[in-house]
Design a protein around this motif. Structure first.
Motif, PDB file in Angstrom:
ATOM      1  N   LEU A 199      74.667  13.140  -1.016  1.00 37.88           N
ATOM      2  CA  LEU A 199      73.799  13.589   0.099  1.00 37.88           C
ATOM      3  C   LEU A 199      72.264  13.519  -0.088  1.00 37.88           C
ATOM      4  CD1 LEU A 199      73.349  15.329   2.517  1.00 37.88           C
ATOM      5  CD2 LEU A 199      73.260  17.472   1.152  1.00 37.88           C
ATOM      6  N   MET A 200      71.927  13.755  -1.426  1.00 33.31           N
ATOM      7  CA  MET A 200      70.589  13.522  -1.797  1.00 33.31           C
ATOM      8  C   MET A 200      70.064  12.029  -1.674  1.00 33.31           C
ATOM      9  SD  MET A 200      68.434  14.550  -5.266  1.00 33.31           S
ATOM     10  CE  MET A 200      69.288  12.871  -6.393  1.00 33.31           C
ATOM     11  N   LEU A 201      70.901  11.380  -2.239  1.00 33.01           N
ATOM     12  CA  LEU A 201      70.725   9.727  -2.010  1.00 33.01           C
ATOM     13  C   LEU A 201      70.498   9.094  -0.632  1.00 33.01           C
ATOM     14  CD1 LEU A 201      73.122   8.189  -4.783  1.00 33.01           C
ATOM     15  CD2 LEU A 201      70.596   8.387  -4.934  1.00 33.01           C
ATOM     16  N   ASN A 202      71.340   9.687   0.293  1.00 32.87           N
ATOM     17  CA  ASN A 202      71.353   9.273   1.650  1.00 32.87           C
ATOM     18  C   ASN A 202      70.043  10.060   2.343  1.00 32.87           C
ATOM     19  OD1 ASN A 202      73.596   7.814   2.039  1.00 32.87           O
ATOM     20  ND2 ASN A 202      74.898   9.420   2.451  1.00 32.87           N
ATOM     21  N   ALA A 203      69.620  11.295   1.873  1.00 31.50           N
ATOM     22  CA  ALA A 203      68.372  11.825   2.372  1.00 31.50           C
ATOM     23  C   ALA A 203      67.291  11.301   1.891  1.00 31.50           C
ATOM     24  CB  ALA A 203      68.608  13.303   2.316  1.00 31.50           C
ATOM     25  N   PHE A 204      67.063  10.772   0.647  1.00 34.27           N
ATOM     26  CA  PHE A 204      65.761  10.441   0.408  1.00 34.27           C
ATOM     27  C   PHE A 204      65.629   8.792  -0.225  1.00 34.27           C
ATOM     28  CE2 PHE A 204      66.018  14.942  -0.520  1.00 34.27           C
ATOM     29  CZ  PHE A 204      64.885  15.379   0.078  1.00 34.27           C
ATOM     30  N   ILE A 227      66.740   5.725   0.884  1.00 31.41           N
ATOM     31  CA  ILE A 227      67.047   4.630   1.764  1.00 31.41           C
ATOM     32  C   ILE A 227      65.827   3.969   2.088  1.00 31.41           C
ATOM     33  CG2 ILE A 227      68.079   3.975   3.771  1.00 31.41           C
ATOM     34  CD1 ILE A 227      70.313   6.212   3.600  1.00 31.41           C
ATOM     35  N   PRO A 228      65.529   2.933   1.450  1.00 34.99           N
ATOM     36  CA  PRO A 228      64.169   2.470   1.747  1.00 34.99           C
ATOM     37  C   PRO A 228      64.042   1.736   3.219  1.00 34.99           C
ATOM     38  CG  PRO A 228      65.493   0.962   0.385  1.00 34.99           C
ATOM     39  CD  PRO A 228      66.255   2.136   0.483  1.00 34.99           C
ATOM     40  N   GLY A 229      62.810   1.984   3.856  1.00 34.02           N
ATOM     41  CA  GLY A 229      62.632   1.391   4.777  1.00 34.02           C
ATOM     42  C   GLY A 229      63.210   2.029   6.244  1.00 34.02           C
ATOM     43  N   THR A 230      63.521   3.272   6.057  1.00 32.29           N
ATOM     44  CA  THR A 230      63.864   3.988   7.358  1.00 32.29           C
ATOM     45  C   THR A 230      62.986   5.182   7.553  1.00 32.29           C
ATOM     46  OG1 THR A 230      65.471   5.335   5.667  1.00 32.29           O
ATOM     47  CG2 THR A 230      66.422   3.304   6.701  1.00 32.29           C
ATOM     48  N   SER A 231      62.919   5.646   8.760  1.00 28.21           N
ATOM     49  CA  SER A 231      62.271   6.877   9.018  1.00 28.21           C
ATOM     50  C   SER A 231      62.799   7.965   8.831  1.00 28.21           C
ATOM     51  CB  SER A 231      61.578   6.723  10.653  1.00 28.21           C
ATOM     52  OG  SER A 231      63.239   6.590  11.454  1.00 28.21           O
ATOM     53  N   LEU A 232      62.271   9.227   9.113  1.00 22.14           N
ATOM     54  CA  LEU A 232      62.735  10.496   8.846  1.00 22.14           C
ATOM     55  C   LEU A 232      64.066  10.759   9.651  1.00 22.14           C
ATOM     56  CD1 LEU A 232      62.556  13.042   7.046  1.00 22.14           C
ATOM     57  CD2 LEU A 232      60.976  13.946   9.116  1.00 22.14           C
ATOM     58  N   GLN A 233      63.880  10.213  10.927  1.00 19.90           N
ATOM     59  CA  GLN A 233      64.940  10.698  11.826  1.00 19.90           C
ATOM     60  C   GLN A 233      66.283   9.662  11.416  1.00 19.90           C
ATOM     61  OE1 GLN A 233      61.752   9.860  12.980  1.00 19.90           O
ATOM     62  NE2 GLN A 233      61.199  11.677  13.721  1.00 19.90           N
ATOM     63  N   GLU A 234      65.862   8.432  11.041  1.00 24.57           N
ATOM     64  CA  GLU A 234      67.223   7.757  10.764  1.00 24.57           C
ATOM     65  C   GLU A 234      67.862   8.408   9.316  1.00 24.57           C
ATOM     66  OE1 GLU A 234      65.432   3.979  10.167  1.00 24.57           O
ATOM     67  OE2 GLU A 234      65.622   3.387  12.350  1.00 24.57           O
ATOM     68  N   ARG A 235      67.185   8.584   8.580  1.00 25.73           N
ATOM     69  CA  ARG A 235      67.691   9.327   7.328  1.00 25.73           C
ATOM     70  C   ARG A 235      68.494  10.654   7.682  1.00 25.73           C
ATOM     71  NH1 ARG A 235      62.758   9.928   3.277  1.00 25.73           N
ATOM     72  NH2 ARG A 235      61.664  10.178   5.317  1.00 25.73           N
ATOM     73  N   LEU A 236      67.876  11.433   8.359  1.00 27.40           N
ATOM     74  CA  LEU A 236      68.591  12.813   8.803  1.00 27.40           C
ATOM     75  C   LEU A 236      69.777  12.390   9.523  1.00 27.40           C
ATOM     76  CD1 LEU A 236      65.655  14.825  10.023  1.00 27.40           C
ATOM     77  CD2 LEU A 236      66.823  14.993   8.011  1.00 27.40           C
ATOM     78  N   THR A 237      69.960  11.555  10.384  1.00 30.18           N
ATOM     79  CA  THR A 237      71.230  11.166  11.133  1.00 30.18           C
ATOM     80  C   THR A 237      72.255  10.518  10.067  1.00 30.18           C
ATOM     81  OG1 THR A 237      70.328   9.043  11.876  1.00 30.18           O
ATOM     82  CG2 THR A 237      70.174  10.864  13.379  1.00 30.18           C
ATOM     83  N   GLN A 238      71.617   9.739   9.374  1.00 28.60           N
ATOM     84  CA  GLN A 238      72.600   9.066   8.245  1.00 28.60           C
ATOM     85  C   GLN A 238      73.197  10.124   7.240  1.00 28.60           C
ATOM     86  OE1 GLN A 238      70.694   6.061   6.614  1.00 28.60           O
ATOM     87  NE2 GLN A 238      70.760   4.683   8.258  1.00 28.60           N
ATOM     88  N   TRP A 240      71.723  26.281  -2.452  1.00 31.82           N
ATOM     89  CA  TRP A 240      70.248  26.223  -3.284  1.00 31.82           C
ATOM     90  C   TRP A 240      69.905  24.573  -3.106  1.00 31.82           C
ATOM     91  CZ3 TRP A 240      66.623  28.820  -5.050  1.00 31.82           C
ATOM     92  CH2 TRP A 240      66.635  30.283  -5.668  1.00 31.82           C
ATOM     93  N   ALA A 241      70.857  23.544  -3.224  1.00 33.18           N
ATOM     94  CA  ALA A 241      70.560  22.333  -2.839  1.00 33.18           C
ATOM     95  C   ALA A 241      70.069  21.889  -1.538  1.00 33.18           C
ATOM     96  CB  ALA A 241      71.799  21.446  -3.238  1.00 33.18           C
ATOM     97  N   ILE A 242      70.785  22.461  -0.381  1.00 29.79           N
ATOM     98  CA  ILE A 242      70.385  22.284   0.763  1.00 29.79           C
ATOM     99  C   ILE A 242      68.887  23.022   1.093  1.00 29.79           C
ATOM    100  CG2 ILE A 242      70.790  22.868   3.261  1.00 29.79           C
ATOM    101  CD1 ILE A 242      72.516  20.720   1.995  1.00 29.79           C
ATOM    102  N   GLY A 243      68.608  24.067   0.663  1.00 23.16           N
ATOM    103  CA  GLY A 243      67.250  24.653   0.855  1.00 23.16           C
ATOM    104  C   GLY A 243      66.491  23.846   0.102  1.00 23.16           C
ATOM    105  N   LEU A 244      66.287  23.164  -0.984  1.00 25.98           N
ATOM    106  CA  LEU A 244      65.546  22.561  -1.723  1.00 25.98           C
ATOM    107  C   LEU A 244      65.273  21.040  -0.961  1.00 25.98           C
ATOM    108  CD1 LEU A 244      63.781  22.127  -4.201  1.00 25.98           C
ATOM    109  CD2 LEU A 244      65.651  20.976  -5.428  1.00 25.98           C
ATOM    110  N   MET A 245      66.293  20.580  -0.644  1.00 23.60           N
ATOM    111  CA  MET A 245      66.304  19.257   0.261  1.00 23.60           C
ATOM    112  C   MET A 245      65.685  19.346   1.637  1.00 23.60           C
ATOM    113  SD  MET A 245      69.886  17.385  -0.378  1.00 23.60           S
ATOM    114  CE  MET A 245      70.534  17.478  -1.947  1.00 23.60           C
TER     115      MET A 245
END
Length: 119
Positions: free
Chosen positions: A21-26, A28-39, A90-95
């Motif tokens: 989850l952390m890898l998918n959220a943070f 992924i190079p070259g993507t916008s915030l909305q793309e990272r959230l949906t992925q 805790w992980a979700i809150g921190l992310m």
């Protein structure tokens, strides 16, 4: 014995799903915030399922090893008090905090850095 091994394996799987989850959220190079959230929504669902399943295993009582040993009452933790579920929240809150911080920095400070570059 088998329940204790199951607890360890399920806890490791929940840690791995939080890592994905952390890898998918943070990361992924070259993507916008909305793309990272949906992925990362699929990874969020997987991590939640793994952590809550591991929490259910942590709620199960361990049976006594010998037959002559009396089964004494042990206060079992509630599902929300188990380590995997607490780790998930805790992980979700921190992310969420890190995602908000990255959005703020991307919107307000990165354009200032690009404007001050030597040509």
């Amino acid at each position: 014995m088998l329940l204790q091994i199951g607890k360890v394996v399920s806890f490791m799987l929940s840690l791995l799903s939080l890592h994905a989850l952390m890898l998918n959220a943070f990361f992924i190079p070259g993507t916008s915030l909305q793309e990272r959230l949906t992925q990362s929504l699929g990874s969020l669902a997987l991590a939640g399922c793994m952590c809550f399943a591991s929490g259910l295993l942590f709620c199960m009582p361990v049976s006594p090893h010998t037959k002559g040993e009396a089964a004494h009452q042990v206060n079992l933790p509630h599902l929300m008090e188990t380590l995997p579920v607490r780790l998930f929240f805790w992980a979700i809150g921190l992310m969420v905090v890190l995602l908000l911080l990255s959005w703020y920095l991307e919107a307000y400070y990165v354009p200032l850095m690009w404007r001050n570059q030597p040509h």
